[in-house]
Design a protein around this motif. Structure first.
Motif, PDB file in Angstrom:
ATOM      1  N   ALA A  83       0.803  -1.225   0.000  1.00 24.68           N
ATOM      2  CA  ALA A  83       0.000   0.000   0.000  1.00 24.68           C
ATOM      3  C   ALA A  83       0.833   1.271   0.000  1.00 24.68           C
ATOM      4  CB  ALA A  83      -0.958   0.006   1.193  1.00 24.68           C
ATOM      5  N   ALA A  84       2.036   1.231   0.513  1.00 19.85           N
ATOM      6  CA  ALA A  84       2.866   2.438   0.539  1.00 19.85           C
ATOM      7  C   ALA A  84       3.140   2.940  -0.875  1.00 19.85           C
ATOM      8  CB  ALA A  84       4.180   2.155   1.257  1.00 19.85           C
ATOM      9  N   CYS A  85       3.324   2.045  -1.820  1.00 17.27           N
ATOM     10  CA  CYS A  85       3.589   2.445  -3.209  1.00 17.27           C
ATOM     11  C   CYS A  85       2.310   2.491  -4.042  1.00 17.27           C
ATOM     12  CB  CYS A  85       4.579   1.479  -3.858  1.00 17.27           C
ATOM     13  SG  CYS A  85       6.193   1.445  -3.057  1.00 17.27           S
ATOM     14  N   HIS A  86       1.522   1.425  -3.983  1.00 21.95           N
ATOM     15  CA  HIS A  86       0.340   1.315  -4.848  1.00 21.95           C
ATOM     16  C   HIS A  86      -0.892   1.963  -4.234  1.00 21.95           C
ATOM     17  CE1 HIS A  86       2.451  -1.147  -7.737  1.00 21.95           C
ATOM     18  NE2 HIS A  86       2.893  -1.920  -6.750  1.00 21.95           N
ATOM     19  N   GLN A  87      -0.791   2.473  -3.014  1.00 20.14           N
ATOM     20  CA  GLN A  87      -1.852   3.162  -2.294  1.00 20.14           C
ATOM     21  C   GLN A  87      -2.963   2.205  -1.879  1.00 20.14           C
ATOM     22  OE1 GLN A  87      -1.267   6.670  -1.569  1.00 20.14           O
ATOM     23  NE2 GLN A  87       0.626   5.685  -2.200  1.00 20.14           N
ATOM     24  N   ALA A  88      -3.663   2.553  -0.831  1.00 21.95           N
ATOM     25  CA  ALA A  88      -4.705   1.697  -0.274  1.00 21.95           C
ATOM     26  C   ALA A  88      -5.861   1.491  -1.244  1.00 21.95           C
ATOM     27  CB  ALA A  88      -5.221   2.287   1.035  1.00 21.95           C
ATOM     28  N   ALA A  89      -6.079   2.451  -2.138  1.00 20.64           N
ATOM     29  CA  ALA A  89      -7.165   2.334  -3.115  1.00 20.64           C
ATOM     30  C   ALA A  89      -6.688   1.726  -4.427  1.00 20.64           C
ATOM     31  CB  ALA A  89      -7.787   3.703  -3.366  1.00 20.64           C
ATOM     32  N   THR A  91      -4.611   2.908  -6.559  1.00 22.85           N
ATOM     33  CA  THR A  91      -4.459   3.918  -7.607  1.00 22.85           C
ATOM     34  C   THR A  91      -3.010   4.211  -7.954  1.00 22.85           C
ATOM     35  OG1 THR A  91      -4.538   5.660  -5.943  1.00 22.85           O
ATOM     36  CG2 THR A  91      -6.623   5.066  -7.010  1.00 22.85           C
ATOM     37  N   GLY A  92      -2.081   3.758  -7.158  1.00 26.39           N
ATOM     38  CA  GLY A  92      -0.683   4.066  -7.391  1.00 26.39           C
ATOM     39  C   GLY A  92      -0.417   5.547  -7.208  1.00 26.39           C
ATOM     40  N   ILE A  93       0.763   5.986  -7.620  1.00 23.85           N
ATOM     41  CA  ILE A  93       1.124   7.406  -7.592  1.00 23.85           C
ATOM     42  C   ILE A  93       1.511   7.774  -9.014  1.00 23.85           C
ATOM     43  CG2 ILE A  93       2.725   9.124  -6.669  1.00 23.85           C
ATOM     44  CD1 ILE A  93       2.958   7.394  -4.154  1.00 23.85           C
ATOM     45  N   PRO A  94       0.800   8.729  -9.637  1.00 22.95           N
ATOM     46  CA  PRO A  94       1.056   9.070 -11.037  1.00 22.95           C
ATOM     47  C   PRO A  94       2.539   9.332 -11.318  1.00 22.95           C
ATOM     48  CG  PRO A  94      -0.881  10.227 -10.245  1.00 22.95           C
ATOM     49  CD  PRO A  94      -0.257   9.556  -9.065  1.00 22.95           C
ATOM     50  N   GLN A  95       3.021   8.758 -12.384  1.00 26.24           N
ATOM     51  CA  GLN A  95       4.395   8.890 -12.874  1.00 26.24           C
ATOM     52  C   GLN A  95       5.443   8.259 -11.961  1.00 26.24           C
ATOM     53  OE1 GLN A  95       4.526  10.005 -15.991  1.00 26.24           O
ATOM     54  NE2 GLN A  95       2.337  10.386 -15.793  1.00 26.24           N
ATOM     55  N   VAL A  96       5.008   7.651 -10.863  1.00 25.82           N
ATOM     56  CA  VAL A  96       5.971   7.040  -9.938  1.00 25.82           C
ATOM     57  C   VAL A  96       5.695   5.552  -9.761  1.00 25.82           C
ATOM     58  CG1 VAL A  96       7.006   7.133  -7.637  1.00 25.82           C
ATOM     59  CG2 VAL A  96       6.190   9.237  -8.716  1.00 25.82           C
ATOM     60  N   PHE A  97       4.491   5.210  -9.254  1.00 25.48           N
ATOM     61  CA  PHE A  97       4.122   3.813  -9.019  1.00 25.48           C
ATOM     62  C   PHE A  97       2.842   3.500  -9.777  1.00 25.48           C
ATOM     63  CE2 PHE A  97       6.342   5.048  -5.033  1.00 25.48           C
ATOM     64  CZ  PHE A  97       7.455   4.240  -5.197  1.00 25.48           C
ATOM     65  N   PRO A  98       2.804   2.387 -10.500  1.00 25.01           N
ATOM     66  CA  PRO A  98       1.635   2.067 -11.329  1.00 25.01           C
ATOM     67  C   PRO A  98       0.400   1.694 -10.507  1.00 25.01           C
ATOM     68  CG  PRO A  98       3.226   0.286 -11.413  1.00 25.01           C
ATOM     69  CD  PRO A  98       3.864   1.393 -10.631  1.00 25.01           C
ATOM     70  N   VAL A 121      10.062  -6.493 -10.444  1.00 25.47           N
ATOM     71  CA  VAL A 121      10.237  -5.949 -11.797  1.00 25.47           C
ATOM     72  C   VAL A 121      11.193  -4.780 -11.707  1.00 25.47           C
ATOM     73  CG1 VAL A 121       9.092  -4.900 -13.781  1.00 25.47           C
ATOM     74  CG2 VAL A 121       7.865  -6.565 -12.400  1.00 25.47           C
ATOM     75  N   ASN A 122      12.083  -4.691 -12.672  1.00 28.31           N
ATOM     76  CA  ASN A 122      13.027  -3.587 -12.747  1.00 28.31           C
ATOM     77  C   ASN A 122      13.034  -3.091 -14.187  1.00 28.31           C
ATOM     78  OD1 ASN A 122      15.011  -1.759 -12.252  1.00 28.31           O
ATOM     79  ND2 ASN A 122      16.623  -3.246 -11.852  1.00 28.31           N
ATOM     80  N   GLY A 123      12.647  -1.853 -14.400  1.00 30.07           N
ATOM     81  CA  GLY A 123      12.673  -1.317 -15.752  1.00 30.07           C
ATOM     82  C   GLY A 123      11.315  -0.791 -16.172  1.00 30.07           C
ATOM     83  N   SER A 124      11.195  -0.555 -17.463  1.00 36.15           N
ATOM     84  CA  SER A 124      10.021   0.083 -18.031  1.00 36.15           C
ATOM     85  C   SER A 124       8.854  -0.891 -18.179  1.00 36.15           C
ATOM     86  CB  SER A 124      10.397   0.652 -19.402  1.00 36.15           C
ATOM     87  OG  SER A 124       9.299   1.259 -20.002  1.00 36.15           O
ATOM     88  N   ILE A 125       7.679  -0.444 -17.716  1.00 32.88           N
ATOM     89  CA  ILE A 125       6.474  -1.251 -17.825  1.00 32.88           C
ATOM     90  C   ILE A 125       5.300  -0.308 -18.095  1.00 32.88           C
ATOM     91  CG2 ILE A 125       6.046  -1.250 -15.341  1.00 32.88           C
ATOM     92  CD1 ILE A 125       4.969  -4.134 -15.673  1.00 32.88           C
ATOM     93  N   GLU A 126       4.424  -0.702 -19.017  1.00 35.55           N
ATOM     94  CA  GLU A 126       3.267   0.114 -19.345  1.00 35.55           C
ATOM     95  C   GLU A 126       2.046  -0.406 -18.597  1.00 35.55           C
ATOM     96  OE1 GLU A 126       0.506   1.181 -23.138  1.00 35.55           O
ATOM     97  OE2 GLU A 126       2.669   1.075 -23.494  1.00 35.55           O
ATOM     98  N   VAL A 127       1.381   0.510 -17.897  1.00 41.55           N
ATOM     99  CA  VAL A 127       0.186   0.167 -17.130  1.00 41.55           C
ATOM    100  C   VAL A 127      -0.862   1.240 -17.403  1.00 41.55           C
ATOM    101  CG1 VAL A 127      -0.770  -0.266 -14.842  1.00 41.55           C
ATOM    102  CG2 VAL A 127       1.592  -0.904 -15.334  1.00 41.55           C
ATOM    103  N   GLY A 134      10.574   2.036 -13.028  1.00 44.08           N
ATOM    104  CA  GLY A 134      10.990   1.978 -11.631  1.00 44.08           C
ATOM    105  C   GLY A 134      11.404   0.581 -11.253  1.00 44.08           C
ATOM    106  N   GLU A 135      11.276   0.324  -9.984  1.00 48.98           N
ATOM    107  CA  GLU A 135      11.692  -0.978  -9.465  1.00 48.98           C
ATOM    108  C   GLU A 135      10.673  -1.453  -8.435  1.00 48.98           C
ATOM    109  OE1 GLU A 135      15.434  -2.737  -6.945  1.00 48.98           O
ATOM    110  OE2 GLU A 135      15.794  -1.071  -8.307  1.00 48.98           O
ATOM    111  N   MET A 136      10.188  -2.669  -8.625  1.00 49.97           N
ATOM    112  CA  MET A 136       9.312  -3.292  -7.638  1.00 49.97           C
ATOM    113  C   MET A 136      10.103  -4.401  -6.964  1.00 49.97           C
ATOM    114  SD  MET A 136       5.677  -5.172  -7.931  1.00 49.97           S
ATOM    115  CE  MET A 136       5.277  -6.425  -6.722  1.00 49.97           C
ATOM    116  N   PRO A 137      10.102  -4.431  -5.636  1.00 53.39           N
ATOM    117  CA  PRO A 137      10.887  -5.459  -4.943  1.00 53.39           C
ATOM    118  C   PRO A 137      10.280  -6.848  -5.099  1.00 53.39           C
ATOM    119  CG  PRO A 137       9.611  -4.201  -3.365  1.00 53.39           C
ATOM    120  CD  PRO A 137       9.416  -3.536  -4.700  1.00 53.39           C
ATOM    121  N   ALA A 138      11.127  -7.841  -4.933  1.00 49.53           N
ATOM    122  CA  ALA A 138      10.685  -9.237  -4.961  1.00 49.53           C
ATOM    123  C   ALA A 138      10.197  -9.628  -3.578  1.00 49.53           C
ATOM    124  CB  ALA A 138      11.845 -10.135  -5.377  1.00 49.53           C
ATOM    125  N   PHE A 139       9.122 -10.420  -3.542  1.00 39.47           N
ATOM    126  CA  PHE A 139       8.586 -10.890  -2.267  1.00 39.47           C
ATOM    127  C   PHE A 139       8.711 -12.401  -2.115  1.00 39.47           C
ATOM    128  CE2 PHE A 139       6.433  -6.826  -2.863  1.00 39.47           C
ATOM    129  CZ  PHE A 139       6.674  -6.240  -1.637  1.00 39.47           C
TER     130      PHE A 139
END
Length: 195
Positions: A83-89, A91-98, A121-127, A134-139
């Motif tokens: 939720a810190a990146c993708h938000q609780a709803a 929605t992500g954060i425009p231009q930062v997190f999808p 994921v590391n690198g460019s992704i279209e959403v 950006g970079e999404m950590p592995a879980f």
């Protein structure tokens, strides 16, 4: 010859340096220490530290075995890790997190979503028509199969998403499939090859 009478007079005006006398510790303080020591010894005796640590609340092993396992809560895992990146709803954060709401990566193949959660994921992704770099950590090392399945199922059925639930068996199969992978997926182009 120096005038010593002045120095003697100055020394007589000043008080002596304080020093510790031979006064004993007050009896009230000794009594308080004795009471605290007696209470500590009683507490240790009453706590029975020789019992098994697993039975600290004094329930028997049979009672503990009869308690049903609580289902893994995908919403709680999402709140703690995503939720810190993708938000609780979602929605992500425009231009930062999808965003996750309405994302083809979330609503599409469960295998791809599982791989994203396992390896990141590391690198460019279209959403949703926007490109994120950006970079999404592995879980995969942090969360077990049931936890990844729970969070994947949660995001696939929230914020207007209507995809199927993900099982722990599906996560285990994907984990086995890419067990040798130690790096994140290189953006959307590499993820698209998984479909």
């Amino acid at each position: 010859m120096p005038d010593t009478s002045r120095n003697d007079h100055a020394q007589r005006r000043e008080n002596r340096d304080p020093n510790e006398s031979f006064n004993p510790v007050p009896r009230l303080m000794l009594g308080l220490i004795a009471v605290l020591l007696a209470w500590a010894l009683y507490y240790i005796y009453a706590a029975r530290p020789a019992t098994l640590p697993a039975l600290g609340d004094r329930r028997s092993a049979e009672v503990l075995a009869a308690i049903p396992a609580r289902a893994v809560d995908g919403e709680q895992i999402f709140g703690a890790n995503c939720a810190a990146c993708h938000q609780a709803a979602g929605t992500g954060i425009p231009q930062v997190f999808p965003p996750l709401a309405g994302s083809a990566w979330v609503n599409g193949s469960e295998q791809v979503l599982i791989q994203i959660l396992l390896h990141g994921v590391n690198g460019s992704i279209e959403v949703a028509g926007n490109t994120f770099n950006g970079e999404m950590p592995a879980f995969g090392d942090k969360l077990g199969d049931a936890e990844i399945a729970a969070v994947a199922s949660y995001i696939r059925n929230q914020w207007g998403n209507q995809a199927g639930a993900v099982t722990a068996e599906a996560v285990q199969a994907q984990r086995t499939r890419t067990a040798g992978r130690s790096t994140p997926w290189n953006g959307g182009a590499e993820l698209a090859t998984l479909k």
